[in-house]
Design an enzyme around this catalytic site. Structure first.
Site, PDB file in Angstrom:
ATOM      1  N   VAL A  86       0.898  -1.149   0.000  1.00 24.85           N
ATOM      2  CA  VAL A  86       0.000   0.000   0.000  1.00 24.85           C
ATOM      3  C   VAL A  86       0.936   1.197   0.000  1.00 24.85           C
ATOM      4  O   VAL A  86       1.595   1.483   1.005  1.00 24.85           O
ATOM      5  CB  VAL A  86      -0.921   0.027   1.224  1.00 24.85           C
ATOM      6  CG1 VAL A  86      -1.852   1.242   1.151  1.00 24.85           C
ATOM      7  CG2 VAL A  86      -1.725  -1.255   1.324  1.00 24.85           C
ATOM      8  N   GLU A  87       1.019   1.889  -1.110  1.00 28.02           N
ATOM      9  CA  GLU A  87       1.945   3.008  -1.249  1.00 28.02           C
ATOM     10  C   GLU A  87       1.173   4.320  -1.144  1.00 28.02           C
ATOM     11  O   GLU A  87       0.148   4.496  -1.796  1.00 28.02           O
ATOM     12  CB  GLU A  87       2.688   2.915  -2.575  1.00 28.02           C
ATOM     13  CG  GLU A  87       3.556   1.665  -2.668  1.00 28.02           C
ATOM     14  CD  GLU A  87       4.472   1.666  -3.864  1.00 28.02           C
ATOM     15  OE1 GLU A  87       5.509   2.354  -3.823  1.00 28.02           O
ATOM     16  OE2 GLU A  87       4.140   0.980  -4.838  1.00 28.02           O
ATOM     17  N   GLY A  88       1.704   5.222  -0.341  1.00 28.86           N
ATOM     18  CA  GLY A  88       1.028   6.470  -0.071  1.00 28.86           C
ATOM     19  C   GLY A  88       0.200   6.375   1.193  1.00 28.86           C
ATOM     20  O   GLY A  88      -1.014   6.199   1.153  1.00 28.86           O
TER      21      GLY A  88
END
Length: 504
Positions: A86-88
């Site tokens: 999960v990026e951000g």
């Protein structure tokens, strides 16, 4: 049957569909086929369902739900061979994926400490570079990236001024003749290829500096390492409108697995979708949620052929390849502990088994390492035997740790996203000179054929949240057309310029 006769026959079928679907004009919801049960396809179906569209059929080429979110049992644990992070996270805005992962589903996830990379860069023939030496190079790269962001902010929104990240680096005299040393090269690779799966020469400056995901949602990334699999997220969304069993697996008859779509016939009255097993399905509309790589291949034939503007838009974008290679060992021999999650091999060959990750917390006791390759190296390893890849990777480890007894790996797993005809790559990358105009073209419908996927996400292409939001966006385009009679309009490439001029 001759081609001309076949076309005539299909035209007759479409006329029949029109008669069957006449009640649509009287207010009944449309029949919609969704091609693909990955994140975008499932997200689009959920949006349609919430809008009252009940007559849905999802055709999935593989035997599972999830698309490029896919767990694989390796070395006794389920690892993610596709989307993993999960990026951000932890920004002013909330990444829509994060609450579902971290709260609703409680998927096990771990903060990725990429700042620790500078202390774990290994020389080509063994031994660590001094952290201070690496940090200075990283600080300079940070400075140039910030300058690049300021330059990008001044560019024409049409994309006419856009340049590659590589060109920006040259403008600011950063490695003007290319990375001078292996450590320069691997840090450059870490910053760009490791994120976008293509080198700076291929990637747009204007649309990646800053990267919208991190600018909007925060700089943190969390690695999902749950034995249920990251794909559980897709099943969770699907379960909100499709029937599932006690384990959460989709068992709804409206989802048909192992249905390889090979043809889509369409006219102003309806669509017919044909599959490899010679089945045909009719509907009012179809949403194509395959990867960009599939659209760029010959897997699905459109009849009539898609218009030139659509074909050109499809080929304006890059389908990149990002390969996570897993190796199982009989024992640990690599450094462990705080700050040792990631370690880097500074090869004189760009991207050659450079980015390594250990799993002390994620998969304790598994003795598994992951090394990531991209682009040309991905294509190369996909075409060689796995034993050759295993031997190359172990040889690199022995060079990194010359004083350590590095055993042979007992197993290796090499995903082959590029070779897989149902994907043809890992995710899209934003190339030079593309702006909202081309993205509008990419997601714009052609008659009753609609398109979705992470590649149609204007701001978040290549990410899980991009796929999720794109599915909803494409469903909204269809909903607005059917119920509100609002047709999707592709904004002109220079509309922003004209509006600015008129405002002066």
């Amino acid at each position: 049957m001759k081609p001309s006769s076949f076309v005539t026959a299909m035209a007759a079928v479409l006329v029949l569909i029109a008669a069957q679907h006449a009640p649509l004009a009287a207010g009944r919801g449309p029949r919609v086929i969704i091609v693909g049960a990955g994140m975008s396809g499932i997200s689009a179906g959920k949006r349609l369902w919430d809008a009252g569209v009940r007559d849905l059929l999802i055709l999935e080429a593989t035997g599972r739900v999830g698309g490029r979110m896919h767990k694989h049992n390796f070395g006794g644990v389920n690892v993610e061979i596709g989307a993993n992070w999960v990026e951000g996270v932890n920004g002013e805005k909330t990444n829509p994926i994060w609450p579902m992962v971290n709260s609703t589903l409680n998927l096990r996830n771990f903060y990725s400490d990429f700042d620790g990379v500078v202390a774990n860069v290994y020389k080509e023939n063994g031994g660590l570079y001094e952290e201070e030496y690496v940090q200075k190079k990283m600080d300079r790269a940070d400075e140039v990236e910030e300058l690049g962001g300021k330059l990008a902010a001044e560019m024409d929104p049409s994309g006419s001024d856009d340049m590659s990240i590589l060109a920006m680096q040259r403008i600011f005299n950063h490695q003007p003749n290319g990375p001078a040393t292996p450590v320069d090269m691997v840090l450059d690779y870490f910053r760009y290829d490791y994120e976008f799966a293509e080198p700076p020469r291929a990637t747009s400056l204007q649309n990646t500096e800053p990267t919208a995901t991190f600018a909007d949602f925060g700089d943190d990334a969390h690695f999902v390492a749950d034995q249920r699999g990251f794909e559980t997220l897709v099943h969770h969304i699907a379960g909100q409108y499709l029937s599932t069993d006690n384990a959460g697996n989709v068992v709804d008859p409206r989802l048909k697995l192992n249905k390889v779509v090979r043809g889509i016939w369409y006219n102003r009255r309806g669509v017919v979708v044909s599959t490899e097993d010679n089945s045909r399905y009719s509907a009012d509309y179809v949403i194509v949620s395959t990867s960009l790589g599939v659209l760029q291949s010959d897997l699905i034939q459109f009849n009539p052929q898609l218009p030139d503007w659509k074909i050109i838009a499809i080929y304006r974008f890059d389908m990149a390849v990002y390969t996570k290679i897993f190796l199982k060992f009989p024992r640990k021999f690599w450094p462990t502990g705080p700050g040792k999650q990631f370690f880097v091999y500074a090869s004189s060959r760009r991207g050659y088994y450079g980015m390594w990750q250990s799993f002390e917390e994620e998969y304790p006791g598994a003795n598994v390492l992951m090394v990531t390759v991209t682009d040309r190296e991905s294509r190369r390893v996909e075409q060689q035997p796995d034993d050759a890849t295993k031997a190359e990777a172990v040889a690199v480890l022995r060079r990194m740790f010359p004083g350590v007894d590095v055993p042979d790996a007992t197993d290796v797993y090499v995903p082959r996203w590029w070779s897989d005809r149902f994907f043809r790559g890992s995710y899209s990358n934003w190339p030079i000179g593309v702006n909202r105009y081309e993205y509008d073209q990419l997601r714009a419908p052609v008659g009753r054929v609609y398109f979705t996927g992470e590649h149609t996400s204007e701001h978040y292409n290549g990410y899980v949240h991009g796929a999720y939001l794109a599915g909803m966006d494409s469903a909204d385009i269809l909903i607005n057309s059917v119920f509100n009679k609002v047709e999707f309009k592709v904004r002109g490439k220079y509309d922003d310029l004209q509006a600015a001029a008129e405002a002066m």
